[in-house]
Scaffold this motif. Structure first.
Motif, PDB file in Angstrom:
ATOM      1  N   SER A   1      -6.655   8.471  11.402  1.00 42.65           N
ATOM      2  CA  SER A   1      -7.597   8.481  10.343  1.00 42.65           C
ATOM      3  C   SER A   1      -7.737  10.347  10.192  1.00 42.65           C
ATOM      4  CB  SER A   1      -8.746   7.945  10.598  1.00 42.65           C
ATOM      5  OG  SER A   1      -9.677   8.564  11.777  1.00 42.65           O
ATOM      6  N   ASP A   2      -7.957  10.748  11.257  1.00 37.83           N
ATOM      7  CA  ASP A   2      -7.908  12.287  11.355  1.00 37.83           C
ATOM      8  C   ASP A   2      -6.733  13.025  10.468  1.00 37.83           C
ATOM      9  OD1 ASP A   2     -10.286  12.170  12.459  1.00 37.83           O
ATOM     10  OD2 ASP A   2      -9.824  12.768  14.577  1.00 37.83           O
ATOM     11  N   PHE A   3      -5.707  12.413  10.979  1.00 36.44           N
ATOM     12  CA  PHE A   3      -4.501  12.976  10.575  1.00 36.44           C
ATOM     13  C   PHE A   3      -4.455  12.413   9.075  1.00 36.44           C
ATOM     14  CE2 PHE A   3       0.238  12.621   9.498  1.00 36.44           C
ATOM     15  CZ  PHE A   3       0.513  13.666   9.858  1.00 36.44           C
ATOM     16  N   LYS A   4      -4.818  11.503   8.515  1.00 30.69           N
ATOM     17  CA  LYS A   4      -4.891  11.189   7.236  1.00 30.69           C
ATOM     18  C   LYS A   4      -5.611  12.091   6.649  1.00 30.69           C
ATOM     19  CE  LYS A   4      -5.227   6.722   4.802  1.00 30.69           C
ATOM     20  NZ  LYS A   4      -6.042   5.591   4.811  1.00 30.69           N
ATOM     21  N   GLU A   5      -6.714  12.546   6.933  1.00 25.69           N
ATOM     22  CA  GLU A   5      -7.901  13.396   6.194  1.00 25.69           C
ATOM     23  C   GLU A   5      -6.943  14.594   6.149  1.00 25.69           C
ATOM     24  OE1 GLU A   5     -11.336  13.635   8.309  1.00 25.69           O
ATOM     25  OE2 GLU A   5     -11.881  11.359   7.897  1.00 25.69           O
ATOM     26  N   ALA A   6      -6.145  15.249   7.098  1.00 26.92           N
ATOM     27  CA  ALA A   6      -5.692  16.466   7.173  1.00 26.92           C
ATOM     28  C   ALA A   6      -4.581  16.345   6.467  1.00 26.92           C
ATOM     29  CB  ALA A   6      -5.375  16.820   8.538  1.00 26.92           C
ATOM     30  N   ALA A   7      -3.800  15.497   6.004  1.00 25.62           N
ATOM     31  CA  ALA A   7      -2.846  15.596   5.155  1.00 25.62           C
ATOM     32  C   ALA A   7      -2.975  15.740   3.856  1.00 25.62           C
ATOM     33  CB  ALA A   7      -2.152  14.033   5.356  1.00 25.62           C
TER      34      ALA A   7
ATOM     35  N   VAL B   1       2.408   7.530   0.351  1.00 26.00           N
ATOM     36  CA  VAL B   1       3.243   6.821  -0.174  1.00 26.00           C
ATOM     37  C   VAL B   1       2.521   5.773  -0.871  1.00 26.00           C
ATOM     38  CG1 VAL B   1       5.296   5.751  -0.286  1.00 26.00           C
ATOM     39  CG2 VAL B   1       5.231   7.438   1.200  1.00 26.00           C
ATOM     40  N   ARG B   2       1.669   5.060  -0.036  1.00 28.16           N
ATOM     41  CA  ARG B   2       0.888   3.925  -0.431  1.00 28.16           C
ATOM     42  C   ARG B   2       0.183   4.094  -1.707  1.00 28.16           C
ATOM     43  NH1 ARG B   2      -2.188   0.981   4.006  1.00 28.16           N
ATOM     44  NH2 ARG B   2      -0.182   1.159   5.056  1.00 28.16           N
ATOM     45  N   GLU B   3      -0.539   5.404  -1.723  1.00 24.07           N
ATOM     46  CA  GLU B   3      -1.312   5.619  -2.843  1.00 24.07           C
ATOM     47  C   GLU B   3      -0.469   5.816  -4.113  1.00 24.07           C
ATOM     48  OE1 GLU B   3      -5.480   7.269  -2.865  1.00 24.07           O
ATOM     49  OE2 GLU B   3      -4.246   5.952  -1.674  1.00 24.07           O
ATOM     50  N   TYR B   4       0.508   6.579  -3.950  1.00 21.78           N
ATOM     51  CA  TYR B   4       1.451   6.764  -5.027  1.00 21.78           C
ATOM     52  C   TYR B   4       1.826   5.196  -5.560  1.00 21.78           C
ATOM     53  CZ  TYR B   4       2.443  11.681  -5.160  1.00 21.78           C
ATOM     54  OH  TYR B   4       2.228  13.015  -5.363  1.00 21.78           O
ATOM     55  N   ARG B   5       2.236   4.610  -4.710  1.00 20.56           N
ATOM     56  CA  ARG B   5       2.722   3.247  -5.142  1.00 20.56           C
ATOM     57  C   ARG B   5       1.717   2.356  -6.065  1.00 20.56           C
ATOM     58  NH1 ARG B   5       3.984  -0.197  -0.568  1.00 20.56           N
ATOM     59  NH2 ARG B   5       5.243   1.849   0.232  1.00 20.56           N
ATOM     60  N   LYS B   6       0.592   2.594  -5.373  1.00 25.24           N
ATOM     61  CA  LYS B   6      -0.590   1.717  -6.236  1.00 25.24           C
ATOM     62  C   LYS B   6      -0.768   2.206  -7.378  1.00 25.24           C
ATOM     63  CE  LYS B   6      -5.436   1.046  -5.229  1.00 25.24           C
ATOM     64  NZ  LYS B   6      -6.506   1.654  -4.526  1.00 25.24           N
ATOM     65  N   GLN B   7      -0.780   3.837  -7.491  1.00 21.86           N
ATOM     66  CA  GLN B   7      -0.972   4.326  -8.993  1.00 21.86           C
ATOM     67  C   GLN B   7       0.364   3.813  -9.784  1.00 21.86           C
ATOM     68  OE1 GLN B   7      -1.065   8.559  -8.207  1.00 21.86           O
ATOM     69  NE2 GLN B   7      -3.407   8.524  -7.664  1.00 21.86           N
ATOM     70  N   GLN B   8       1.284   3.948  -9.324  1.00 21.13           N
ATOM     71  CA  GLN B   8       2.475   3.481 -10.137  1.00 21.13           C
ATOM     72  C   GLN B   8       2.356   2.148 -10.567  1.00 21.13           C
ATOM     73  OE1 GLN B   8       6.652   3.501  -8.730  1.00 21.13           O
ATOM     74  NE2 GLN B   8       6.316   5.922  -8.970  1.00 21.13           N
ATOM     75  N   THR B   9       1.976   1.252  -9.884  1.00 18.76           N
ATOM     76  CA  THR B   9       1.454   0.086 -10.099  1.00 18.76           C
ATOM     77  C   THR B   9       0.660  -0.206 -11.241  1.00 18.76           C
ATOM     78  OG1 THR B   9       1.922  -0.563  -7.656  1.00 18.76           O
ATOM     79  CG2 THR B   9       1.479  -2.335  -9.322  1.00 18.76           C
ATOM     80  N   LEU B  10      -0.354   0.315 -11.242  1.00 18.94           N
ATOM     81  CA  LEU B  10      -1.300   0.655 -11.998  1.00 18.94           C
ATOM     82  C   LEU B  10      -0.886   0.879 -13.389  1.00 18.94           C
ATOM     83  CD1 LEU B  10      -4.622   1.920 -10.256  1.00 18.94           C
ATOM     84  CD2 LEU B  10      -4.289  -0.444 -11.211  1.00 18.94           C
ATOM     85  N   THR B  11      -0.251   2.308 -13.540  1.00 15.77           N
ATOM     86  CA  THR B  11       0.226   2.765 -14.575  1.00 15.77           C
ATOM     87  C   THR B  11       1.318   1.636 -15.263  1.00 15.77           C
ATOM     88  OG1 THR B  11       0.389   4.552 -13.314  1.00 15.77           O
ATOM     89  CG2 THR B  11       1.112   4.781 -15.553  1.00 15.77           C
ATOM     90  N   LEU B  12       2.162   1.215 -14.401  1.00 15.11           N
ATOM     91  CA  LEU B  12       3.114   0.303 -15.000  1.00 15.11           C
ATOM     92  C   LEU B  12       2.576  -0.735 -15.758  1.00 15.11           C
ATOM     93  CD1 LEU B  12       6.322  -0.083 -12.510  1.00 15.11           C
ATOM     94  CD2 LEU B  12       6.160   0.751 -14.927  1.00 15.11           C
ATOM     95  N   SER B  13       1.673  -1.469 -14.976  1.00 12.05           N
ATOM     96  CA  SER B  13       1.227  -2.676 -15.434  1.00 12.05           C
ATOM     97  C   SER B  13       0.331  -2.497 -16.725  1.00 12.05           C
ATOM     98  CB  SER B  13      -0.031  -3.346 -14.381  1.00 12.05           C
ATOM     99  OG  SER B  13      -0.984  -2.417 -14.347  1.00 12.05           O
ATOM    100  N   SER B  14      -0.292  -0.888 -16.782  1.00  9.50           N
ATOM    101  CA  SER B  14      -1.074  -0.811 -18.122  1.00  9.50           C
ATOM    102  C   SER B  14       0.018  -0.683 -19.359  1.00  9.50           C
ATOM    103  CB  SER B  14      -1.741   0.347 -17.990  1.00  9.50           C
ATOM    104  OG  SER B  14      -2.730   0.257 -17.351  1.00  9.50           O
ATOM    105  N   VAL B  15       1.320   0.191 -18.980  1.00  5.63           N
ATOM    106  CA  VAL B  15       2.116   0.444 -20.120  1.00  5.63           C
ATOM    107  C   VAL B  15       2.734  -1.125 -20.539  1.00  5.63           C
ATOM    108  CG1 VAL B  15       4.517   1.288 -20.251  1.00  5.63           C
ATOM    109  CG2 VAL B  15       2.567   2.707 -18.943  1.00  5.63           C
ATOM    110  N   PHE B  16       2.985  -1.834 -19.583  1.00  5.02           N
ATOM    111  CA  PHE B  16       3.768  -2.936 -20.035  1.00  5.02           C
ATOM    112  C   PHE B  16       2.686  -3.937 -20.700  1.00  5.02           C
ATOM    113  CE2 PHE B  16       7.084  -2.287 -16.660  1.00  5.02           C
ATOM    114  CZ  PHE B  16       8.024  -2.081 -17.732  1.00  5.02           C
TER     115      PHE B  16
END
Lengths: 187, 850
Positions: free
Chosen positions: B482-488, B493-508
């Motif tokens: 969790s520390d590492f995550k905060e620091a990064a 990638v998961r975050e990106y994927r989630k966003q992409q899914t959201l975008t794609l679903s809206s677009v379609f």
């Protein structure tokens, strides 16, 4: 040899309609090319010895010269009535069906033999299927080189086919060209 | 020595010197390096335990040498004394020095007057040393600050000497205070800080207020003085420039002048307020940091923070406050008539420049509905802003993309798809990372699916211990993670994927909604005033369909297989002209030929991309396409029509892995028929496709030399040129007479390719140039329309002119004579001879081939 009565006609046409759909019209209104008549007639169905034949009108006229007992066959046999007076298509109608079929499936070369021995077509043997095929629709089975192999019923719709296991049945076997060897006597 | 029983304390007289002597001996070195002295302890302070005594008694014999030691010279050596100095004197000297130090020590709580003084500018001053000049300097700077700003001089430079002075003063203070005890110093510092803060607060408020008040007064005076508005405007402009420069030069201290700029935005004068809006936009663009400002939580506020942090925090909150006010103003003025354009321009620029910053959502909410504005400029501007938002998703890590797409989706839903096509066209700028999808599936596959069952063993206790250890380790690992995550810095990638899914679903979702509404029978409804204003009537029955189809074609590979069936159903209906069933027909707004063609293309693309799921034969789309080909001749609306046709040819006949022989023959026949009627470029595309099909389907070559009729057609003995179904056309029972005619085409390239088609059956080895329909359209459209150039050949093609034919001779002679282009009007006197010639030509041809 006699024309079909009303009940028989509906049975035959219903069966054919299962495979060719709206193309049934083309099948019946088709203009005949054989014969020497200047005016080519159409085609018609004739019943002879419990078998239904698809014959050109000129041929029917000529066939009247032969007595019923002596006449073996005429035109193309498309099916026969069973003892319980149910209509069944036989493999000889395959050419006719293939030319007008609406829904087709293609089998992989590895599954060809299996189908020709009278087995159903499995998902693993399915190479291609017409889009939007409904369930229990009559389909003509082709090899990958576009040779009609037989016909049967679609066990699953195209949509459902996607999710099937490789061992599930896609097409229920009804008839195939292997019958020319296997059931030579009956045909 | 005491408390160290193991060590021999060898001297009998127990003097301090004795210990030293012993050490000296052990060191062995002859005075090169001085051994460390033991701590100075008075002789009478040393306690001698019984053990020590005993020890000495026991080893008396060994200590005999001590008596003979030259104690004087040793101590001199150790203390580093000169030979003539006495040891006794040294000790006396040392004792007196210690007394001096103790007397100079300050008494606690005494040095209050040493406190530094805090000035208004927040600098520390040491009162005693240099208070006089430092205070003077700062007071001057304060006095002069306002006037200096007027002159456009930055305050920063002015402050420097004062700062230096105060700094040196501070150093003095520190030097003096060094000797205070730690605790005291800390206390004092705390008190100081508190005091500073209070003073600062008190001092700043009246200062700022007085400043603004004076400026306002001055402005009023200016107004009175210069009635001429032009003068005023230029004045204001200069003021804006001043503020801008001062802000950029030293944003920390001049943040307050943003307020003035905002007041200018509210100015009655239109041009002034617009200018103010634009200039504050520029200022904000430069001031806004590269991160999103997060207001500190209450817990964080309670914490005591360093001066630095406090300063940054103050700056951030002030900036945020000003920015919020500005954004609110922009949103408000975007609704007003006069300022709308400027406000929207500001919003667009801000969105492009700082999409990561706070209040982005309110900016987006303002800009997205502008996509349906009737004004072309506004619409284009907002579309551009959103497009750039999509393109630079790295700037805002994709969050703004999701928001914008969802807003557009909502808008489309709200307006029932009655929007300008721009609203959906912006989706084309989206980019999706396909690797992300793939890697996710891979990762999912790689994860272990079965849990290892733990067996019960005899050593249960040990296992428990191990489990506890493991738990602890896992806990630790979790924390580290969790520390590492905060620091990064980069989101996962998961975050990106989630966003992409959201975008794609809206677009379609939007695309599918458009498709669905295009299918629905249009209800004639009264247009409300609002809608009329938005120009709904101009939009036509299906404004969004074209853009949606384009987008679907682009993202076809991302569509989920589960949607495929439904999507194909809708496309099928659209491809058949927007009719849901046979008997239902809409008088208005059936889909255009090109839209239908595009539906076919999309269907093929989707199926092609999901080939591994199931190979599907899109029979109905072939039927549609077969029929559309005829219509395509008559509709030549746009430039792109040729491209769409080429695309369709490529997608359906070129790529298709497997087509029926019957069907292929039908298409061969129909395409060559079409080639007779099409323009050169399209004809070329069609012929190229014909050749391709004939090469691939050997059986179809029957069509090249057919003795007439026969049963090759699979039971269909006659060709029906107008037939609807390619499977039933009976094309195999006809002959491809069109190619003979095309071999006489006035265009040498088409003639060439037609003749190669004709001779295909005879030539054994067919080495084919790879020319796709799209290439053909592109290459030949530009070249072939210029008839007067005598059909200069395109670069890649080697055209070999077949023997001179009478028709081409005739045509070329005509070209020489009249120099007409295909589009130009043909002179009347030409028509007759051409007609005559063509009639005779066709008669010959008919006789030849029938």
């Amino acid at each position: 040899m006699r024309p079909l009565d009303e009940d028989e006609t509906t049975q035959v046409l219903e069966k054919l309609h299962k495979f060719v759909g709206s193309n049934l019209k083309h099948l019946i209104e088709r203009q005949a090319t054989e014969g020497l008549d200047s005016k080519p007639g159409g085609y018609c169905f004739r019943l002879h010895k419990q078998r239904v034949y698809y014959v050109s009108e000129s041929l029917v006229r000529r066939a009247t010269n032969i007595s019923r007992e002596k006449l073996c066959a005429l035109g193309t046999c498309i099916g026969k009535f069973t003892k319980s007076s149910k209509f069944k298509l036989v493999v000889t109608c395959l050419d006719l069906l293939a030319a007008h079929a609406k829904y087709k499936i293609w089998v992989k070369p590895s599954a060809e033999m299996s189908f020709l021995y009278g087995n159903h077509v499995l998902k693993s043997g399915l190479a291609r299927i017409t889009d939007n095929t409904p369930q229990y629709q009559g389909v003509v089975v082709y090899s990958m080189s576009d040779i009609p192999l037989g016909f049967g019923l679609a066990a699953k719709s195209t949509q459902d086919c996607r999710k099937l296991d490789p061992t599930d049945i896609v097409t229920l076997h009804q008839s195939d060209i292997g019958e020319y060897l296997r059931m030579e006597d009956e045909l | 020595m005491p408390g160290r029983p193991g060590r021999p304390s060898p001297a009998k007289n127990m003097s301090d010197d004795g210990g030293r002597r012993k050490r000296k001996q052990r060191g062995g070195g002859a005075g090169t390096k001085l051994p460390p002295l033991p701590p100075q302890i008075e002789d009478d302070e040393i306690e001698i335990s019984d053990e020590d005594l005993e020890f000495v008694q026991q080893h008396k014999d060994y200590a005999g040498f001590m008596v003979n030691l030259d104690s004087k010279s040793i101590s001199r050596q150790v203390l580093g004394l000169k030979p003539d100095e006495d040891v006794e004197a040294y000790y006396e000297k040392r004792a007196s020095r210690g007394n001096e130090a103790s007397t100079t020590k300050p008494a606690p709580g005494e040095p209050v007057e040493d406190l530094p003084v805090k000035t208004l500018s927040g600098d520390l001053h040491y009162r005693k040393a240099s208070s006089g000049d430092a205070v003077d300097a700062t007071s001057i700077s304060l006095e002069d600050r306002r006037t200096l700003v007027r002159k456009g001089v930055t305050i920063h430079t002015d402050d420097v000497p004062a700062k230096e002075a105060t700094e040196s003063a501070e150093q003095v203070t520190e030097g003096k205070e060094k000797k205070k005890s730690k605790l005291e110093r800390r206390k004092e510092l705390k008190a100081l800080k508190r005091k500073e803060r209070e003073e600062k607060k008190l001092a700043e408020r009246p200062e700022r207020e007085s400043k603004f008040a004076s400026i306002a007064e001055q402005d009023m005076e200016e107004l009175e003085e210069f009635v001429d508005t032009q003068q005023r405007r230029s004045d204001m402009r200069a003021r804006m420039a001043e503020i801008g420069t001062s802000l950029l030069a030293d944003p920390d201290n001049n943040l307050g002048s943003l307020k003035e700029l905002q007041e200018m935005c509210l100015d009655r004068d239109e041009s002034t307020s617009q200018l103010a809006m634009l200039s504050s936009m520029t200022v904000f663009k430069d001031l806004i940091p590269g991160y999103r400002i997060r207001p500190p939580t209450e817990k964080e506020l309670d914490m005591i923070v360093s001066k630095e942090v406090k300063r940054v925090r103050d700056f951030e909150s002030a900036l945020l406050r000003h920015y919020q006010a500005y954004v609110q103003f922009l949103v408000k003025s975007a609704k007003s008539k006069s300022k709308r354009l400027t406000a929207l321009r500001c919003i667009c620029t801000l969105l492009e420049a700082v999409p990561h910053f706070n209040y982005r959502d309110s900016l987006l909410k303002t800009i997205v509905p502008r996509l349906m504005a009737s004004d072309d400029e506004i619409c284009k501007m907002s579309a551009n802003a959103i497009t750039s938002l999509f393109n630079n998703f790295g700037k805002h890590s994709g969050e703004a993309t999701v928001e914008a797409v969802q807003l557009i989706a909502d808008l489309v839903k709200l307006r029932n798809c009655q929007l300008r096509p721009e609203a959906v066209q912006v989706f084309l700028a989206l980019s999706f990372d396909e690797d992300l999808v793939r890697s996710s599936t891979l990762a999912a596959a790689g994860q272990p699916t079965s849990k290892v069952n733990e067996k019960k063993s005899k050593r249960e206790e040990k296992k428990e211990k191990k489990a506890k250890k493991r738990e602890l380790a896992a806990k630790l690992r979790k924390e580290v993670k969790s520390d590492f995550k905060e620091a990064a810095v980069l989101p996962e990638v998961r975050e990106y994927r989630k966003q992409q899914t959201l975008t794609l679903s809206s677009v379609f979702e939007t695309y599918f909604r458009v498709l669905k509404t295009s299918l629905m029978p249009r209800v004639q409804r009264e247009l409300t005033e609002d809608e009329e204003k938005a120009g709904v009537k101009l939009l036509g029955p299906r404004p969004l369909l074209g853009a949606s189809l384009e987008g679907l074609a682009k993202y076809a590979h991302l569509i989920n297989v589960d949607f495929m069936g439904d999507l194909l159903d809708v496309l099928r209906a659209l491809a058949s002209g927007g009719k849901v069933s046979e008997d239902e027909e809409f008088s208005e707004g059936t889909t255009s030929v090109w839209e239908r063609l595009q539906c076919c293309i999309i269907a093929f693309k989707i199926v092609k991309n999901n080939m591994d799921a199931l190979n599907i034969d899109l029979r109905e789309f072939y039927v549609r396409f077969y029929n559309l080909l005829f219509e395509a001749i008559f509709v030549r609306e746009e430039e792109k029509s040729g491209e769409i046709l080429a695309q369709a040819l490529h997608a359906m006949l070129w790529d298709g892995r497997h087509t029926d022989m019957q069907r292929a023959a039908a298409f061969v026949k129909r395409l060559s028929t079409l080639a007779l009627h099409l323009e050169s470029a399209e004809a070329m595309a069609a012929l190229v496709t014909v050749r391709h099909l004939l090469v691939r389907y050997k059986k179809c070559r029957n069509i090249l030399e057919n003795d007439g009729g026969g049963t090759v057609g699979g039971g269909i003995s006659t060709y029906s040129p107008e037939g609807d179904d390619p499977d039933l056309s009976g094309a195999l029972s006809t002959i491809l007479w069109e190619s003979s005619l095309l071999a006489e085409h006035c265009n040498p390239h088409i003639a060439t390719i037609a003749s190669t088609i004709l001779t295909m059956n005879n030539s054994n080895s067919l080495v084919l140039p790879t020319l796709t329909p799209s290439d053909a359209i592109r290459d030949y459209r530009s070249v072939l329309t210029r008839v007067e150039d005598g059909y200069s050949k395109p670069k890649r093609k080697k055209a070999r002119r077949s023997g001179k034919q009478p028709l081409s001779d005739f045509m070329s002679s005509l070209q020489e004579k009249y120099d007409f282009t295909e589009t130009a009007e043909v002179p009347q006197d030409l028509v007759k001879p051409v007609e005559k010639f063509l009639t005779s030509h066709f008669k010959v041809m008919k006789a030849l081939y029938s």
